[in-house]
Design an enzyme around this catalytic site. Structure first.
Site, PDB file in Angstrom:
ATOM      1  N   GLU A   1       0.832  -1.204   0.000  1.00  0.00           N
ATOM      2  CA  GLU A   1       0.000   0.000   0.000  1.00  0.00           C
ATOM      3  C   GLU A   1       0.875   1.266   0.000  1.00  0.00           C
ATOM      4  O   GLU A   1       1.828   1.365   0.776  1.00  0.00           O
ATOM      5  CB  GLU A   1      -0.882  -0.003   1.258  1.00  0.00           C
ATOM      6  CG  GLU A   1      -1.887   1.151   1.299  1.00  0.00           C
ATOM      7  CD  GLU A   1      -2.714   1.165   2.585  1.00  0.00           C
ATOM      8  OE1 GLU A   1      -2.259   0.600   3.595  1.00  0.00           O
ATOM      9  OE2 GLU A   1      -3.821   1.748   2.573  1.00  0.00           O
TER      10      GLU A   1
ATOM     11  N   LYS B   1      -9.738   2.442  -2.357  1.00  0.00           N
ATOM     12  CA  LYS B   1      -9.954   1.798  -1.048  1.00  0.00           C
ATOM     13  C   LYS B   1     -11.379   2.022  -0.549  1.00  0.00           C
ATOM     14  O   LYS B   1     -11.821   3.155  -0.411  1.00  0.00           O
ATOM     15  CB  LYS B   1      -8.940   2.396  -0.073  1.00  0.00           C
ATOM     16  CG  LYS B   1      -8.852   1.756   1.289  1.00  0.00           C
ATOM     17  CD  LYS B   1      -7.628   2.335   2.038  1.00  0.00           C
ATOM     18  CE  LYS B   1      -7.440   1.755   3.415  1.00  0.00           C
ATOM     19  NZ  LYS B   1      -6.136   2.171   4.003  1.00  0.00           N
TER      20      LYS B   1
ATOM     21  N   CYS C   1      -5.815  -2.773   2.313  1.00  0.00           N
ATOM     22  CA  CYS C   1      -5.507  -2.640   3.748  1.00  0.00           C
ATOM     23  C   CYS C   1      -6.697  -2.916   4.680  1.00  0.00           C
ATOM     24  O   CYS C   1      -7.083  -4.057   4.866  1.00  0.00           O
ATOM     25  CB  CYS C   1      -4.897  -1.271   4.014  1.00  0.00           C
ATOM     26  SG  CYS C   1      -4.061  -1.188   5.617  1.00  0.00           S
TER      27      CYS C   1
END
Lengths: 414, 414
Positions: free
Chosen positions: B143, B218, B255
């Site tokens: 990330e 995300k 994540c």
């Protein structure tokens, strides 16, 4: 403990399941690690595997002698741990003592059904007494604890074990619930007398006054390996109830439901603080998943999960095949026990024995659920509206997945 | 490798994160176990922890000398494994070679931003070359790989690292994608030039011809500990795209999305065969969850998951507080690396180093996804209609959870 290995008998020791032949006799993963690693290595492995703060193990609870005596006398594993939670300023701690029972069957599957059930009652009695005298508030038994897990055979005669919700197993446990002021979760094979006598895989929730609070039926039914349980019963029709008991709000995710994150989710949305997962599963099929799914359920949904699996190898009178091309056989592998409790903060207890009956006692402060919710914010960040839409779309017959293709997909590489 | 520890510097070795002080220097959980257990004990522990058949480890892949030379020369961990799948009668195997890169930053965070980024490019170059010369088909970086993970500081100046989707990091990687005929997944801090120059946490998917296939943003944004990333960017607006590449259908769960089972689910419903989870997370916060969530994602959704975490401790010029009452500090803990790949059959690779840069190479036969679907039937038994209804109800402001109360709840115990 039965050791006979002829057809129809109970083989509880020295399981022949795949993978553990070379180290037969070790009792659990944590014993194996603790007995063979240096203390500072074990501490670090323990931190990584069980999420304990700085490798510090969970505090153990000292149980009364009456309980430890019973465990010695009847040869069952007895372990007791306490989870950590923060003190809050405005709420008192809400400590609940939870007990899990795992056990093998008591008589060969060839014995008279009435005798088998009676022998199971006799077998779990001292373990329940140990739980009661340990001050357990909520006790859960394993899936279909009142019978052998005969569903692999596809023989319908095992249906005779089924009972109405207020049947003899429930009555047997109601007396203990009253005696020990204890909520008892009793997973049984249910016969629904009011709806054509159909069979269900059901848990009965007995309140601490010996009353029946309600029931829940298994939501997801396996068709895998030897377990096509839809031979006997189909998907449950009771939703995802959370039972508000004297000691906390509890849900029950029965066995195969643990593979379904949505099932865990729904109990969480309905407010569960502890979800029990009474199971019956064997080594070759599921053992590497066992330490993952219940813990993930606890982490993702900010509640405690208590996972229970039965113990031993059950041999049946008539051989059956498994749809895997292998010869017919009379047992379907080793139930590996290994019951444990997982907390919402990613910590967990060691597991009970892979081979022996056991009682796992844990103290948990239910305040931890909200503490973890506030810390991690999984509910707040979940975007449920997005997923309702996803599921609605997915169920349409003309559903088109969200695919982004590479326009150069079929171009030859230079 | 940087060893300076003054303010603003990179501390890569001997991390001071909680819990591992007493055993500093061990490289990974699997090394610790392998080096300290007898072989037959290690074999059984490995079976339980990594789901390998009868404890047999995954086959290792022999990589070309050009790759191993690079790993020695540049001091990065290099491991390579092959997953098992059955041969089918009607489909040829679809073996894909996947690579994951984990790394620490290259210069102190006090260095000029342009120099920091350039040094990161230089640092990952030999690792990408090792992947390319190993024949990797799909490569994923960690990330926000092109910058320090400065989001803990709440300082807006780090936004300068953001780039448009076709910015310099993408251009840098496009040349390697073309050179090695390799799909590359590049997680960056994105600046959306066409929509008011807002910032997103984004992955760019680069095709094996060097073209940009698309992007994904995300979906779930943390507000936990030092990570309130919504200081910089909010929840993504790209849904759950699955990218159909030359080598398979891939999704990317960035994540914090790994804590959300619904996020994993949606990529599965859209047909992903591999889901990458590029992350940046530190020991004290999440390490005990690390081995659970990606594996559960793989098991529950019948696809492969490749989990990547960055490495090292990043120290920032200005101290910041963490809302935990502790003194202000200049770093927020040790990124513990430990990247690994999990398969739908519950097996997984050992993890890369906790402390060093690394490249993990895995061969996976994508046929395994359908094989596991057919075996376990999780899709077939999922009852999505039930959960669409649950989510729809839950989102109503007058939602009432399904609670079954005990009518004797407030009766005094006898």
């Amino acid at each position: 403990m039965e050791k006979s290995t002829q057809n129809g008998a109970v083989k509880e020791e020295q399981p022949k399941s795949s993978g553990d032949a070379s180290v037969c006799g070790y009792d659990s993963l944590h014993h194996l690690l603790k007995d063979n690693l240096k203390p500072h290595h074990y501490q670090e492995v323990n931190r990584l595997l069980t999420g304990l703060n700085c490798g510090k193990p969970l505090d153990t609870i000292v149980l009364p002698e009456s309980a430890t005596d019973l465990s010695v006398q009847h040869g069952f594993d007895l372990q007791a741990y306490s989870f950590h939670a923060e003190k809050e300023l405005l709420r008192e701690p809400r400590i609940v003592r939870v007990g899990l029972i795992q056990n093998s069957i008591a008589l060969p599957t060839t014995a008279h059904f009435a005798d088998q059930k009676k022998a199971l009652f006799e077998k779990v009695k001292p373990i329940i007494d140990a739980a009661g005298s340990s001050g357990v508030n909520i006790l859960c038994l394993q899936e279909a604890w009142m019978m052998p897990f005969a569903l692999c055979t596809r023989e319908k005669r095992w249906c005779e074990f089924a009972e109405p919700v207020d049947g003899e197993s429930t009555q047997f446990l109601q007396s203990f619930a009253l005696k020990y002021n204890m909520v008892i979760i009793s997973p049984i094979l249910e016969r629904d007398m009011n709806h054509g006598e159909v069979i269900w895989n059901t848990v009965v929730v007995i309140g601490n006054h010996g009353n029946i609070i309600g029931k829940h039926r298994k939501n997801h039914i396996p068709r895998v390996g030897d377990f096509n349980e839809s031979t006997y019963y189909i998907e449950g029709n009771t939703g995802h109830p959370v039972f508000e008991t004297q000691f906390g709000k509890i849900g029950i995710n029965i066995c195969y439901g643990r593979h379904h994150p949505l099932n865990w989710l729904a109990f969480g949305l309905n407010g569960a603080e502890i979800v029990f997962n009474p199971s019956a599963t064997v080594g070759e099929l599921s053992e590497p998943m066992w330490s993952i799914e219940a813990r993930n359920g606890a982490i993702a949904n900010s509640y405690f999960v208590a996972a229970i699996n039965r113990v031993g190898t059950e041999t049946f009178p008539n051989a059956f095949t498994s749809g895997d091309g292998k010869p017919a056989h009379a047992d379907f592998g080793h139930f590996y026990g290994s019951s444990y409790v997982a907390a919402p903060d990613a910590s967990c207890t060691p597991s009970l024995s892979r081979n022996r009956d056991g009682l796992l006692v844990t103290d948990m402060d239910l305040n931890l659920c909200r503490q973890v919710k506030d810390k991690w914010g999984f509910r707040m960040t979940a975007r449920y509206e997005l997923y309702e839409e996803t599921l609605a779309n997915y169920m349409k017959s003309d559903f088109e997945p969200q695919i982004i293709g590479d326009p150069l997909l079929h171009k030859k590489s230079s």
